[in-house]
Design a protein around this motif. Structure first.
Motif, mmCIF file in Angstrom:
data_model
loop_
_atom_site.group_PDB
_atom_site.id
_atom_site.type_symbol
_atom_site.label_atom_id
_atom_site.label_comp_id
_atom_site.label_asym_id
_atom_site.label_seq_id
_atom_site.Cartn_x
_atom_site.Cartn_y
_atom_site.Cartn_z
ATOM 1 N N GLY A 127 1.273 -1.321 -0.156
ATOM 2 C CA GLY A 127 -0.132 0.114 -0.449
ATOM 3 C C GLY A 127 0.724 0.825 0.374
ATOM 4 O O GLY A 127 0.106 2.296 0.129
ATOM 5 N N GLN A 128 1.832 1.448 -0.018
ATOM 6 C CA GLN A 128 2.971 2.105 0.127
ATOM 7 C C GLN A 128 3.384 2.433 -1.088
ATOM 8 O O GLN A 128 4.020 1.774 -2.503
ATOM 9 C CB GLN A 128 4.582 2.216 1.082
ATOM 10 N N VAL B 225 1.695 3.928 -6.069
ATOM 11 C CA VAL B 225 0.833 2.373 -5.229
ATOM 12 C C VAL B 225 0.288 1.163 -6.022
ATOM 13 O O VAL B 225 0.140 1.308 -7.630
ATOM 14 C CB VAL B 225 -0.086 2.631 -4.537
ATOM 15 N N ASN C 298 -1.505 -8.886 -1.066
ATOM 16 C CA ASN C 298 -1.099 -8.459 0.379
ATOM 17 C C ASN C 298 -1.090 -9.299 1.508
ATOM 18 O O ASN C 298 -2.030 -9.544 1.763
ATOM 19 C CB ASN C 298 -2.375 -7.631 0.456
ATOM 20 N N GLN D 101 -9.164 1.166 -5.638
ATOM 21 C CA GLN D 101 -7.530 0.741 -4.974
ATOM 22 C C GLN D 101 -6.998 1.482 -3.535
ATOM 23 O O GLN D 101 -6.694 0.518 -3.109
ATOM 24 C CB GLN D 101 -7.388 -0.830 -5.875
ATOM 25 N N ALA D 102 -6.244 1.713 -4.796
ATOM 26 C CA ALA D 102 -5.424 2.507 -3.669
ATOM 27 C C ALA D 102 -5.389 3.532 -2.743
ATOM 28 O O ALA D 102 -4.759 3.302 -2.068
ATOM 29 C CB ALA D 102 -4.155 3.410 -5.498
ATOM 30 N N HIS E 255 -4.712 -0.466 3.018
ATOM 31 C CA HIS E 255 -4.183 -2.077 3.080
ATOM 32 C C HIS E 255 -3.867 -2.542 4.563
ATOM 33 O O HIS E 255 -3.990 -1.636 5.738
ATOM 34 C CB HIS E 255 -2.692 -1.651 2.314
ATOM 35 N N GLN F 93 -2.070 -3.924 7.008
ATOM 36 C CA GLN F 93 -0.801 -3.636 7.549
ATOM 37 C C GLN F 93 0.167 -4.657 8.149
ATOM 38 O O GLN F 93 -0.691 -5.064 9.187
ATOM 39 C CB GLN F 93 -0.210 -2.705 8.272
#
Lengths: 598, 311
Positions: A69-70, A86, A486, B48-49, B53, B55
Motif C-alpha cells: 500500500g505504500q 502504489v 498483500n 484500490q489505491a 491496506h 498492515q
C-alpha cells in the motif's frame, strides 16, 4: 600444435555445406548473421535486456510484499500514475507473471542455452560452425520476434498476462482473463518454443556429427554434456508445451473447449483443465533441468580448470547428468500432488522424484572431489562456480521436502516452493551463467572483464541472494502462500512482516549489484585489458586459437588426443595443462583412422 | 544451403502463422478496449489505491523468537505426520548441508593456490576416493530417500486416502469461486440436494474432534483449500471433484486461505473456519437446517448448487 590435424581441404569436402564467406556489411555481420559466435552474442544481449526487465519486476514484487500500500519511491508515480505510485493488485498479478515468464524463457534460456550453447558447442568440439547455420540464425530471429510480441503485450489495454507463469486454465481462458495480454503471451511463448526447438535440433546434431576427429563422447568437456542433455530434453518436451499453448490459444481465441470443464462450459464438452497441467509439467519439470544442466556442465568444467586438477570421476558426472535427465521426464507429477492424483500416481512420482538424489549426490561429491588436493585459483569465474555448488546444495536438498507427498501437502503453493526453486533454477542457473560469461568473455570479445569489479559483483550478489531465498523458505514454512498481493490480509501471516522486509532489502541490494556487472560487461567490451589466446591456462580447443575467436574458428580442424581436464599431469614440465589437440608422448592417444568421424 | 524455393515457402508459412495468431488475438479481445473501459480500469485503480491496506505487524509478542517462523500450531489428529516428516527431512538435509558446506569452505582454504603448492594429478578413481563417494551417496539414499518414501506410502494409505466412515463424519461440500467460499451441509436429513441443506458463505462451521469429510469443486477457475492449523491443502478444480478429510481438536476461529492463484483478488479470498464445541455445533445445525427449510425458494437457483455425494 600437433602432427595429426586434418587439412582444410579434407574438411572442405565434408563440410562445404556450412562454409560461407566472411560477412562484410553491418547487415550480414551483425544482424542476419550465420556465425555461431555472433548469434551467441545476439542471444546474450537479448538475455541481458530481458534479465534487466525481469529483475526490475522482481524488485516491484518485493516492494509490494514488504511495503504493502505504500507508493514506490522515486519512480512510483511514473509507473503507476493512476494509483498515485502504489502497485495496484491487478498490476501485481502481471508483475509476478511476467517476472517468471521473462526470467525463465527470455533471460536464463537465451543466456545459458542460446549464448553459451552457441558459443561453446562449435568451439569446444573443434568445429567451424553449427551444423545448420541458417537454422541457427532463424532460431535467434524467431526468439527476437517472440520478444517483440512479449514486449508489445506490456502496452495493450488491460495490461499483459496476469495469470501466473504456469498459465493454468481456466483462469487463462478469456472469460477470466480477458484482453489481448494473455493471447499475446501465448503467441510469444509459442514462438519462443519454436526457437528453442530449432536450437535444440541444431545443438544435438552438431554434437553428434561435428566432434573433432578423435573426440569421443567422454572427451567432450562437461559443458557440452550439459548443453547436449539440455537440448535433448528441449527437443523432446518443448513441442508438448507449445502444443499445450496452442490448444489454450484455440480455447481463448476460437472458442474450442480443450481445457474448459463440462460443468461450466455451455455446451457440455468434456474438456479438462487438469489435462493442461499434465502437458505443462511434463515439459515444466524437465525445464528445470534444461536451465540447470548447462550450468552444471560449466561448473563441472570450471571446478577442474581452476583447481588445476582433472575433474573427479568425470565419466560418472556425465553419467549422473544423463540419469537425471532421464528421471526428470518421469517426475513431473510432484507438481500436481494436490490436484487429487490417485495414490498410485502420487506414490510413484514421490519414489521417482526422490531417486534423483542418488545421481545428484554422485556429481555433487565429484565436484567436491575435484577441489580436493587441487590448487584453487580464486578468479571471478571460479568464485561464481563455487557459489553454484553452495546454492545448488541448498536448493537441491530442500527439494526433498517437496518431493514427498506428506510434506508437499503443507508446503505446496507456499513461499517454501518459491525459495526452493529460486535456489535451483534461478540462483544456481544465474550464477552458473555468470561463471560462463566471465570465463568465455575473453574469447568472445578479445578483452578481459575487470577482476576487481567482478569480485564486488560476486559478493554483493551472492550474500544477499542467499539471505533473500532463505528468508522466503522460512516465510513459506511459516505458512505464507504464493502470489498474494498483500499477505497481511491473513492474521496468521501478519507477524511475517519483519522477515519479508529482510528479504526485500536483500533483493534490492542484490538487484543493485547487477549494475556493477552491466557496467563491467559493456566497459570491458571496449576498454578491458586485451586478452591473450589462453588467459586461464585451459586445454580445451577454444583456448588454442586467438582471442577473440577468428571467423571460422579453426584454420585447421583440430584432432583430439586428450580429455578436456588434463591438468597437473606429471609428464608435463613447462606448464600444468595439456591442450586437447596436443600430442604428448606417453600421455596422449594417437589418432586412429577408425575413431575419426571424418 | 537451403534452397530459395524452400525459404520462400518458409517465409510465407511464418507470415501466415503470425498473421493468424495476431489477428486471432485481436478478435479475442472481448470488449474492444474503448477509452471508456480504460477509464474504468483507471478509476478502479484509484479506488484500490485509496482503500486501507492490511498492515503487517512486528514479531509475536511474548513468544520465543523462533515461534515467529513456525507454522501455526497443528490442531489436528493426523497433522503430526507432516510436522514429523518436515522436521526429520530438515534435520537430515541440514546435516548433509553442513558436511557439504564444511568441505567446500575447508577445501577452498586448504587447497588454495599458493607458492610451493601443487595440485595432485588424480582423477578420483582410487579405492578410498570411490569408497568415500559411494558411502556418502548411500547414506543419502538410506537416510532420506527410503525414509521419505516409506513415510509417504504410510501416510497415503493410513491418512490421506483412508477416508473416515460412519455417522460421526461431518460431510461438507465446498465450492470456491472468484473470490469467495461457498459451503454446504446436508442438514437434518443427512442428504444433499434437499430443502434443508445449509448454505454458508466465507464461514465454515465445524464441530471439534469429529472427522470432517470434504468434497470440493470450483465454480470458475482453480482455487486451493489451505488450512494451516490442520496441515491440509487441496486444489479445487472446475469439473473435477477433489476429496479429503481432516479433524480439528480445539474450538476457535481460524483462517482458510486460497492457495492457488485465482485472479486479481486472490489475496483477499479468505474464509473463516469456526470450530465449535460439539453441542454448540449440533444446536447450530438443527436451527440452521430448520431455517433453510422454512426459507427454501425453488426459484433461488444460485443456492442449489451441488452434486451427488459419493466416495
Amino acid at each position: 600444435m600437433s602432427g595429426h590435424d586434418v587439412s582444410l581441404d579434407q574438411i572442405h569436402s565434408a563440410h562445404d555445406h556450412h562454409l560461407h564467406p566472411e560477412p562484410k556489411t553491418i547487415w550480414s555481420k551483425y544482424i542476419i548473421s550465420y556465425d555461431h559466435k555472433m548469434i551467441a552474442k545476439q542471444f546474450l544481449l537479448l538475455g541481458i535486456f530481458w534479465a534487466a526487465v525481469g529483475a526490475i519486476l522482481s524488485m516491484l514484487i518485493r516492494w509490494a510484499v514488504a511495503f504493502p500500500g505504500q507508493p514506490i519511491p522515486l519512480v512510483g508515480a511514473l509507473l503507476f500514475p493512476h494509483s498515485n505510485g502504489v502497485i495496484p493488485p491487478d498490476a501485481y498479478s502481471w508483475i509476478f507473471t511476467m517476472h517468471g515468464t521473462i526470467m525463465i524463457f527470455f533471460a536464463i534460456t537465451p543466456v545459458l542455452i542460446g549464448c553459451l550453447g552457441n558459443f561453446c558447442i562449435p568451439l569446444m568440439l573443434g568445429a567451424r560452425d553449427m551444423i545448420f547455420p541458417w537454422l541457427n540464425m532463424a532460431s535467434f530471429w524467431t526468439m527476437f520476434a517472440s520478444s517483440i510480441v512479449m514486449f508489445a503485450s506490456f502496452f495493450v489495454p488491460m495490461g499483459p498476462s496476469g495469470v501466473g507463469w504456469t498459465s493454468y486454465p481456466t483462469l487463462a481462458h478469456s472469460q477470466w482473463s480477458p484482453g489481448l495480454g494473455h493471447s499475446l503471451w501465448l503467441v510469444a511463448l509459442f514462438l519462443a518454443g519454436t526457437s528453442s526447438l530449432m536450437g535444440a535440433i541444431n545443438y544435438v546434431t552438431t554434437i553428434v556429427r561435428l566432434r573433432a576427429p578423435g573426440m569421443g563422447y567422454f572427451d567432450m568437456p562437461l559443458t557440452i554434456w550439459g548443453l547436449w542433455l539440455a537440448s535433448i530434453l528441449n527437443a523432446l518436451f518443448i513441442p508438448v508445451l507449445t502444443a499445450g499453448f496452442l490448444l489454450l490459444y484455440l480455447d481463448r481465441v476460437f472458442g474450442t473447449k480443450f481445457f474448459l470443464a463440462a460443468a461450466i462450459s455451455e455446451t457440455g464438452t468434456q474438456g479438462d483443465p487438469i489435462l493442461y497441467q499434465h502437458l505443462f509439467w511434463i515439459f515444466g519439470h524437465p525445464e528445470v533441468y534444461i536451465v540447470i544442466l548447462p550450468a552444471w556442465g560449466v561448473v563441472s568444467d570450471l571446478l577442474s580448470f581452476f583447481s588445476r586438477k582433472p575433474a573427479f570421476g568425470a565419466k560418472w558426472t556425465a553419467g549422473s547428468m544423463t540419469a537425471i535427465s532421464i528421471l526428470s521426464a518421469l517426475v513431473y507429477g510432484h507438481h500436481m500432488f494436490t490436484t487429487g492424483l490417485s495414490p498410485l500416481l502420487t506414490s510413484a512420482f514421490t519414489t521417482l522424484t526422490l531417486l534423483i538424489s542418488i545421481p545428484s549426490g554422485i556429481f555433487f561429491l565429484n565436484w567436491l572431489g575435484t577441489l580436493w588436493r587441487g590448487s584453487i585459483q580464486f578468479k571471478v569465474p571460479m568464485l561464481f562456480t563455487m557459489s553454484v555448488v553452495f546454492t545448488f546444495g541448498l536448493g537441491g536438498l530442500t527439494g526433498l521436502h517437496l518431493g514427498a507427498v506428506t510434506t508437499n501437502v503443507m508446503l505446496h503453493n507456499t513461499y517454501f516452493v518459491v525459495g526452493h526453486f529460486h535456489f535451483t533454477m534461478a540462483v544456481a542457473a544465474l550464477l552458473g551463467g555468470y561463471a560462463g560469461v566471465y570465463f568465455w568473455f575473453p574469447k568472445m570479445f578479445g578483452r578481459m572483464m575487470d577482476e576487481k569489479l567482478g569480485k564486488w559483483h560476486f559478493w554483493l550478489s551472492v550474500v544477499p541472494i542467499v539471505v533473500l531465498f532463505m528468508a522466503m523458505m522460512v516465510a513459506g514454512y511459516a505458512g505464507m502462500h504464493r502470489r498474494i498481493y498483500n499477505p497481511y490480509e491473513y492474521n496468521y501471516l501478519k507477524h511475517l512482516l519483519p522477515i519479508n522486509i529482510v528479504a526485500s532489502v536483500s533483493a534490492f541490494i542484490a538487484g543493485a549489484a547487477q549494475l556493477i556487472f552491466v557496467w563491467n560487461f559493456f566497459r570491458s567490451m571496449y576498454k578491458g585489458a586485451v586478452a591473450s589466446a589462453n588467459p586461464w591456462g585451459v586445454g580445451t580447443f577454444e583456448w588454442s586459437i586467438p582471442s577473440p575467436a577468428p571467423h571460422y574458428n579453426f584454420d585447421r580442424i583440430p584432432s583430439c588426443h586428450n580429455g578436456p581436464h588434463e591438468f597437473s599431469n606429471p609428464a608435463m614440465k613447462d606448464r600444468d595443462f595439456i591442450y586437447q589437440n596436443e600430442y604428448v608422448e606417453g600421455v596422449s592417444r594417437k589418432l586412429e583412422p577408425a575413431t575419426s568421424n571424418h | 544451403m537451403m534452397s530459395h524455393h524452400l525459404r520462400r515457402k518458409l517465409r510465407l508459412t511464418w507470415g501466415l502463422a503470425a498473421g493468424l495468431a495476431l489477428g486471432g488475438a485481436w478478435i479475442s479481445l472481448p470488449e474492444k478496449a474503448t477509452a471508456q473501459t480504460v477509464e474504468t480500469i483507471h478509476q478502479q485503480r484509484q479506488d484500490q489505491a485509496s482503500q486501507v491496506h492490511a498492515q503487517g505487524s512486528g514479531h509475536l509478542p511474548g513468544k520465543p523468537f523462533l515461534d515467529n517462523y513456525k507454522p501455526p500450531q497443528d490442531l489436528s489428529t493426523e497433522g503430526h505426520r507432516i510436522n514429523w516428516l518436515f522436521e526429520y527431512t530438515s534435520w537430515v538435509t541440514f546435516g548433509f548441508f553442513v558436511v557439504m558446506a564444511t568441505a567446500l569452505f575447508y577445501f577452498a582454504y586448504a587447497f588454495r593456490a599458493r607458492p610451493g603448492h601443487k595440485a595432485e594429478y588424480s582423477k578420483g578413481k582410487s579405492f578410498w576416493e570411490q569408497t568415500v563417494k559411494w558411502t556418502l551417496d548411500a547414506a543419502v539414499f538410506i537416510s532420506l530417500d527410503l525414509v521419505l518414501i516409506w513415510a509417504t506410502y504410510k501416510d497415503t494409505a493410513e491418512y490421506f486416502w483412508n477416508y473416515p466412515k460412519g455417522p460421526e463424519v461431518v460431510k461438507v461440500m465446498v465450492m470456491p469461486q472468484q473470490w469467495a467460499w461457498n459451503f454446504k451441509y446436508a442438514g437434518a436429513d443427512g442428504e444433499f440436494g434437499t430443502e434443508d441443506d445449509i448454505n454458508t458463505i466465507n464461514e465454515m462451521r465445524l464441530p471439534k474432534g469429529r472427522p470432517i469429510m470434504i468434497q470440493m469443486k470450483a465454480k470458475d477457475v482453480i482455487h486451493g483449500f489451505l488450512f494451516m492449523e490442520a496441515r491440509m491443502q487441496m486444489d479445487a478444480i472446475p469439473g473435477n471433484i477433489t476429496k479429503f478429510w481432516f479433524d480439528i481438536n480445539k474450538a476457535g476461529e481460524f483462517e482458510l486461505a486460497c492457495a492457488h492463484m485465482c485472479g486479481t483478488y486472490h489475496y483477499k479470498m479468505k474464509a473463516f473456519i469456526r470450530v465449535m464445541e460439539q453441542e454448540d455445533y449440533a444446536k447450530w445445525t438443527t436451527e440452521a437446517s430448520e431455517w433453510s427449510k422454512a426459507t427454501f425458494d425453488p426459484e433461488e437457483k444460485s443456492a442449489q448448487w451441488g452434486w451427488k455425494w459419493g466416495i
